[in-house]
Design a protein around this motif. Structure first.
Motif, short mmCIF file in Angstrom:
data_model
loop_
_atom_site.label_atom_id
_atom_site.label_comp_id
_atom_site.label_asym_id
_atom_site.label_seq_id
_atom_site.Cartn_x
_atom_site.Cartn_y
_atom_site.Cartn_z
N VAL A 101 -0.61 0.10 -4.93
CA VAL A 101 0.38 0.57 -4.28
C VAL A 101 -0.14 1.58 -3.11
O VAL A 101 0.14 1.22 -1.77
N LEU A 118 1.30 -5.93 -1.62
CA LEU A 118 1.27 -5.84 -2.97
C LEU A 118 0.56 -6.92 -3.86
O LEU A 118 0.17 -6.63 -5.03
N LEU A 131 7.62 0.60 -1.21
CA LEU A 131 6.41 0.96 -1.72
C LEU A 131 6.43 2.58 -2.11
O LEU A 131 6.01 3.09 -3.04
#
Length: 386
Positions: free
Chosen positions: A219, A243, A192
């Motif tokens: 994110v 996510l 991420l």
């Protein structure tokens, strides 16, 4: 098992005993740096120096001025740590000791490039730039990396190359006086924090049906448990949980497409510039969403593109198996043999046998120039036993 040791030109140049010392380890080959990132390195046996400071990423030979004329992105020449054609000087000495010489080329890892051309860098979801990590989705950067690969890999007399950092670089990087260990990112957090939001990547996400503004918000939200130290991490499933599965897969589709295209183009460029029989290997990790010097790849795809891979095995040889299962190409197990860098030269023989049992057919030893005399003696004994 054919074995190669990694070497820097400054390990050899100016030391009349270096090439023979490396050959006497029992290796058949050296992987000699031709393009390398900034570093501070020991030279424990050199008669003129013991510390070399490579101040910035550079090619270790005179670049072809005609190739790079008028281009904004071009390789930097080295300073006094590798003057002149340092690569050629070292290669000649090593070949004279009976060793095959292959080039070692570091590509998408260049802090000076990011400092002087900040728009080339990966940008995370918070807007922070990673100057050490060129974004490989940007067409000018890709063109630069492909041409650098072709030039640096095919130095005169080289019989092959190993391409490092030919893929996405992200958060993980030993930067100057690193202070980033306060949060345990794990694989999910690393992914991420490594997603790029430069203009080229925004377009890439749009092609996958994602709005880049909404994605950045997602994110940042997904990372909140990571910042609090509350996120359990089991790799990709955690990314999908944090996510959202569809969004996670769409980001990965963009990044996999970009990385595969770059790898295909770079390998093709090297082969076009190289003589027949020239071997092209990639430093690789069999998990495609991983970032770093060992680029995340799909094993079946990369072994259909390159002649093989160099696989990190210092923490265990498990990453060898997905490549070996393809039943083709070179699968070289890369083992650190410097105790001070976490290596275990004393267990090299058993570690090599384990890697062979898992399917490795060659060995790489990191790093002949950095190792102490005691480490090198352990390597000699192990290779003699093998």
């Amino acid at each position: 098992m054919r074995t190669s040791a990694f070497v820097y030109p400054w390990d050899v140049n100016g030391d009349p005993d270096a090439a023979r010392r490396i050959a006497d380890l029992g290796v058949q080959q050296v992987t000699l740096a031709a393009a390398y990132h900034s570093t501070r390195a020991l030279t424990p046996r050199h008669p003129r120096h013991r510390i070399v400071t490579a101040e910035h990423a550079a090619v270790l030979y005179p670049p072809d001025q005609q190739r790079w004329q008028g281009r904004e992105l071009r390789p930097y020449e080295s300073g006094d740590w590798a003057p002149g054609d340092a690569y050629a000087e070292a290669a000649e000495a090593l070949a004279g000791a009976g060793l095959d010489v292959h080039t070692w080329v570091v590509l998408a890892h260049n802090s000076r490039l990011g400092a002087e051309h900040p728009d080339t860098s990966v940008v995370n979801a918070y807007g922070d730039r990673y100057p050490w990590a060129p974004c490989i989705a940007q067409p000018p950067t890709r063109a630069y990396l492909v041409d650098l690969a072709a030039e640096a890999a095919t130095r005169p007399g080289a019989r092959g190359t190993e391409l490092e950092s030919l893929g996405w670089y992200g958060l993980a990087h030993l930067h100057a006086h690193d202070k980033t260990a306060g949060v345990g990112f794990g694989e999910a957090g690393q992914y991420l924090m490594s997603l790029c939001f430069c203009p080229a990547c925004r377009e890439g996400y749009a092609a996958q049906g994602l709005d880049h503004v909404a994605l950045a918000v997602a994110v940042r939200s997904a990372l909140e448990p990571v910042w609090r130290g509350e996120a359990a991490d089991d790799g990709w499933p955690t990314v999908e949980k944090l996510l959202g599965a569809d969004t996670a897969r769409a980001t990965r589709a963009h990044r996999d497409t970009v990385a595969r295209g770059l790898q295909e183009a770079a390998v093709a460029a090297v082969r076009s510039a190289a003589p027949d029989g020239f071997q092209v290997l990639l430093h690789a990790d069999p998990v495609s969403y991983h970032c770093g010097a060992n680029a995340g790849v799909d094993p079946a795809h990369i072994l259909s593109v390159a002649d093989g891979v160099v696989v990190p095995c210092t923490g265990g040889a498990g990453l060898v198996r997905p490549f070996a299962d393809q039943g083709r190409g070179v699968v070289a197990a890369n083992l650190t043999v410097v105790r001070g860098m976490g290596g275990s030269p004393g267990t090299l023989e058993s570690d090599a046998r384990t890697a062979r049992d898992l399917g490795a057919n060659e060995l790489r030893l990191y790093h002949a120039g950095l190792a102490s005399d005691g480490d090198l003696e352990a390597v000699r004994r192990a290779l003699a036993a093998l």
